[in-house]
Design a protein around this motif. Structure first.
Motif, PDB file in Angstrom:
ATOM      1  N   ASP A  60       0.679   6.684 -10.619  1.00 29.12           N
ATOM      2  CA  ASP A  60       0.062   7.957 -10.871  1.00 29.12           C
ATOM      3  C   ASP A  60      -0.537   8.629 -10.094  1.00 29.12           C
ATOM      4  OD1 ASP A  60       1.434   7.731 -14.106  1.00 29.12           O
ATOM      5  OD2 ASP A  60      -0.929   7.746 -14.489  1.00 29.12           O
ATOM      6  N   VAL A  61      -1.167   8.026  -9.216  1.00 24.70           N
ATOM      7  CA  VAL A  61      -1.343   8.888  -7.847  1.00 24.70           C
ATOM      8  C   VAL A  61      -0.232   8.926  -6.694  1.00 24.70           C
ATOM      9  CG1 VAL A  61      -2.500   9.200  -5.823  1.00 24.70           C
ATOM     10  CG2 VAL A  61      -4.001   8.163  -8.781  1.00 24.70           C
ATOM     11  N   ALA A  62       0.521   8.005  -6.463  1.00 27.82           N
ATOM     12  CA  ALA A  62       1.738   7.557  -5.629  1.00 27.82           C
ATOM     13  C   ALA A  62       2.563   8.119  -6.189  1.00 27.82           C
ATOM     14  CB  ALA A  62       1.865   6.733  -6.013  1.00 27.82           C
ATOM     15  N   GLU A  63       2.723   8.522  -7.099  1.00 27.48           N
ATOM     16  CA  GLU A  63       3.943   9.738  -7.869  1.00 27.48           C
ATOM     17  C   GLU A  63       3.222  10.995  -6.873  1.00 27.48           C
ATOM     18  OE1 GLU A  63       6.262  10.941 -12.062  1.00 27.48           O
ATOM     19  OE2 GLU A  63       5.069   9.551 -11.699  1.00 27.48           O
ATOM     20  N   LEU A  64       2.290  11.263  -7.253  1.00 25.57           N
ATOM     21  CA  LEU A  64       1.836  12.865  -7.429  1.00 25.57           C
ATOM     22  C   LEU A  64       1.826  12.855  -6.013  1.00 25.57           C
ATOM     23  CD1 LEU A  64       0.787  15.179  -8.874  1.00 25.57           C
ATOM     24  CD2 LEU A  64      -1.815  14.084  -8.406  1.00 25.57           C
ATOM     25  N   LEU A  65       1.725  11.784  -5.091  1.00 23.80           N
ATOM     26  CA  LEU A  65       1.406  12.102  -3.634  1.00 23.80           C
ATOM     27  C   LEU A  65       3.024  11.621  -2.598  1.00 23.80           C
ATOM     28  CD1 LEU A  65      -1.761  10.363  -2.491  1.00 23.80           C
ATOM     29  CD2 LEU A  65      -1.947  13.392  -2.310  1.00 23.80           C
ATOM     30  N   LYS A  66       4.191  11.846  -3.704  1.00 26.87           N
ATOM     31  CA  LYS A  66       4.990  11.131  -3.108  1.00 26.87           C
ATOM     32  C   LYS A  66       4.863  10.603  -2.118  1.00 26.87           C
ATOM     33  CE  LYS A  66       6.377  16.101  -4.573  1.00 26.87           C
ATOM     34  NZ  LYS A  66       6.884  15.194  -6.372  1.00 26.87           N
ATOM     35  N   VAL A  67       4.676   8.970  -2.322  1.00 28.36           N
ATOM     36  CA  VAL A  67       3.821   7.803  -1.451  1.00 28.36           C
ATOM     37  C   VAL A  67       4.100   6.511  -2.202  1.00 28.36           C
ATOM     38  CG1 VAL A  67       2.939   9.045  -0.081  1.00 28.36           C
ATOM     39  CG2 VAL A  67       2.177   7.872  -1.542  1.00 28.36           C
ATOM     40  N   MET A 100       3.682   3.043  -3.528  1.00 23.45           N
ATOM     41  CA  MET A 100       2.142   2.369  -4.318  1.00 23.45           C
ATOM     42  C   MET A 100       1.716   1.868  -3.199  1.00 23.45           C
ATOM     43  SD  MET A 100       1.459   1.742  -7.892  1.00 23.45           S
ATOM     44  CE  MET A 100       1.444  -0.224  -7.678  1.00 23.45           C
ATOM     45  N   THR A 101       2.818   0.908  -2.775  1.00 25.43           N
ATOM     46  CA  THR A 101       2.014  -0.240  -1.532  1.00 25.43           C
ATOM     47  C   THR A 101       1.059   0.753  -0.535  1.00 25.43           C
ATOM     48  OG1 THR A 101       4.139   0.025  -0.604  1.00 25.43           O
ATOM     49  CG2 THR A 101       3.589  -1.946  -2.380  1.00 25.43           C
ATOM     50  N   ASN A 102       1.408   2.105  -0.050  1.00 26.46           N
ATOM     51  CA  ASN A 102       0.981   2.885   0.873  1.00 26.46           C
ATOM     52  C   ASN A 102      -0.517   3.084   0.306  1.00 26.46           C
ATOM     53  OD1 ASN A 102       3.440   2.422   2.384  1.00 26.46           O
ATOM     54  ND2 ASN A 102       4.150   4.511   1.945  1.00 26.46           N
ATOM     55  N   LEU A 103      -0.382   3.077  -0.515  1.00 24.78           N
ATOM     56  CA  LEU A 103      -1.959   3.661  -1.063  1.00 24.78           C
ATOM     57  C   LEU A 103      -2.947   2.473  -1.105  1.00 24.78           C
ATOM     58  CD1 LEU A 103      -1.504   6.095  -3.739  1.00 24.78           C
ATOM     59  CD2 LEU A 103      -1.976   6.275  -1.228  1.00 24.78           C
ATOM     60  N   GLY A 104      -2.532   1.100  -0.700  1.00 28.81           N
ATOM     61  CA  GLY A 104      -3.603  -0.176  -0.653  1.00 28.81           C
ATOM     62  C   GLY A 104      -4.783   0.046  -0.121  1.00 28.81           C
ATOM     63  N   PRO A 105      -4.232   0.135   0.449  1.00 27.19           N
ATOM     64  CA  PRO A 105      -4.968  -0.037   1.834  1.00 27.19           C
ATOM     65  C   PRO A 105      -6.246   1.226   1.844  1.00 27.19           C
ATOM     66  CG  PRO A 105      -3.106  -0.074   2.821  1.00 27.19           C
ATOM     67  CD  PRO A 105      -3.012   0.775   1.902  1.00 27.19           C
TER      68      PRO A 105
END
Length: 395
Positions: A341-348, A350-355
């Motif tokens: 849901d965070v990834a969808e909100l930031l339009k990225v 999900m794998t990009n948010l892992g680090p």
């Protein structure tokens, strides 16, 4: 209202005037300390909970219990940038010296000092800018391999045997234990396993964020059989009212029922915030009882204080990418949220948010209450993020 008589004490680790809602944990600690002194097996304790729930206060209270029960105690606080060995060795040195002062010097205390000298030889330690030293020959071949998972168990056993010879017992207290890396946490677990196998008089009592049980289990699968993990949470509404009413009553002051209800609503029952609202409401009240109007006025003072002294010290050490992740979490509302849901909100992706997510977990800013979910480790941090960053940035 006389501010000098103000009974409330907001501050990191400051003992509240009335420790309520924690009787079960304190009784569990009392039983642990009593059984270990009688050479009966019992799990050591690692307290877990969000920031501001009073884990440090509980550790300090249990340490007083331990001293009253005849334990020798040491207390350390883990840090992101400090290793376990250099933190604990100087404390163990002082502990062994205190055991050595007991009448009737024995071989096991001297051996404990020799093993500690061997252990310290693998570390670069200074105490008050002076190189760590002991006027005794090291015990070659014991606790000197340079492998913490081998050396720390040998050291703990030697120190526990020294305490046993002196008819004493040792309690080691470690706060913020989640900051130790996996190797250090594994070494601690292995050391306690060895001590418990031999029924030696040494216990470990620690505290950390909700990620601690998972970290311990990942380090050693048998951790859950060595430790209990009491969850320290917010107070119930009744206990929160007691935490405010009882210390105020001792100096002849009361709260109205509506004021107590409003403070509970604002603080969600978290002890640190109860102390903040109680402290400010007392200072702003003209007379007893402290009423709803005073609580509203106190809120206008408390929020900036919390922002500056409690929330911002954590926020300011984060880079923009991590702040943006937290701001997106706050946008989703209170409670736990899916990383997707965070990834969808930031339009990225999900794998990009892992680090970013991994760094925030390591820094103790968020934790995973369930697979795929993320939640703040600091209560009310979502509301702060909305104030600190009115908008989040799309990637």
């Amino acid at each position: 209202m006389d501010p000098i008589k103000n009974p409330f004490s907001p501050g990191a680790g400051s003992p509240p005037p009335e420790l309520v809602g924690r009787d079960q944990v304190l009784e569990q600690a009392r039983i642990l300390l009593g059984r270990v002194r009688q050479k009966r097996a019992e799990k050591s304790m690692l307290l877990t909970g969000l920031r501001g729930v009073g884990k440090t206060v509980l550790l300090n209270t249990i340490e007083e219990q331990a001293r009253d029960a005849g334990y020798r105690t040491i207390s350390i606080e883990a840090h992101e940038d400090k290793q376990l060995g250099p933190l604990i060795a100087p404390q163990l040195r002082s502990l062994l010296f205190s055991l050595n002062r007991i009448a009737g010097a024995g071989d096991r205390v001297r051996r404990g000092l020799a093993v500690l000298k061997s252990f310290a030889g693998t570390l670069k330690i200074t105490v008050h800018d002076v190189t760590f030293g002991l006027d005794i020959d090291p015990e070659s071949g014991t606790a000197d391999s340079g492998n913490l998972e081998i050396d720390l168990p040998s050291l703990f056993v030697a120190i526990a045997e020294a305490a046993e010879e002196r008819k004493s017992a040792i309690a080691i207290f470690i706060d913020e234990i989640q900051y130790f890396n996996q190797r250090e946490l594994s070494a601690l677990i292995m050391a306690m396993h060895r001590v418990q196998q031999r029924q030696l008089p040494l216990v470990l009592l620690g505290a950390g964020l909700p990620i601690l049980p998972g970290l311990a289990g990942e380090s050693k699968s048998y951790a859950e059989r060595l430790f209990s993990f009491p969850q320290i949470g917010a107070l119930t509404e009744d206990d929160a009212a007691k935490a405010l009413q009882e210390p105020a009553h001792e100096v002849g002051v009361a709260f109205t029922a509506s004021a107590l209800g409003e403070i509970y609503h604002l603080t969600k029952g978290y002890p640190y915030f109860l102390q903040e609202w109680g402290y400010q409401a007392w200072n702003l009240a003209l007379s007893s009882p402290i009423n709803m109007e005073t609580v509203h006025a106190a809120t206008a003072s408390v929020i900036p204080r919390l922002d500056q002294n409690f929330f911002r010290v954590r926020y300011d050490r984060l880079p923009p990418s991590e702040k943006n992740f937290l701001r997106a979490m706050a946008e989703l509302g209170p409670g736990a949220h899916r990383t997707s849901d965070v990834a969808e909100l930031l339009k990225v992706k999900m794998t990009n948010l892992g680090p970013v997510r991994a760094k925030l977990i390591k820094k103790g800013m968020i934790y995973s209450p369930a697979h795929g979910d993320m939640a703040f480790t600091v209560p009310l941090f979502d509301a702060f993020m909305m104030r600190a960053m009115p908008q989040f940035n799309l990637q």
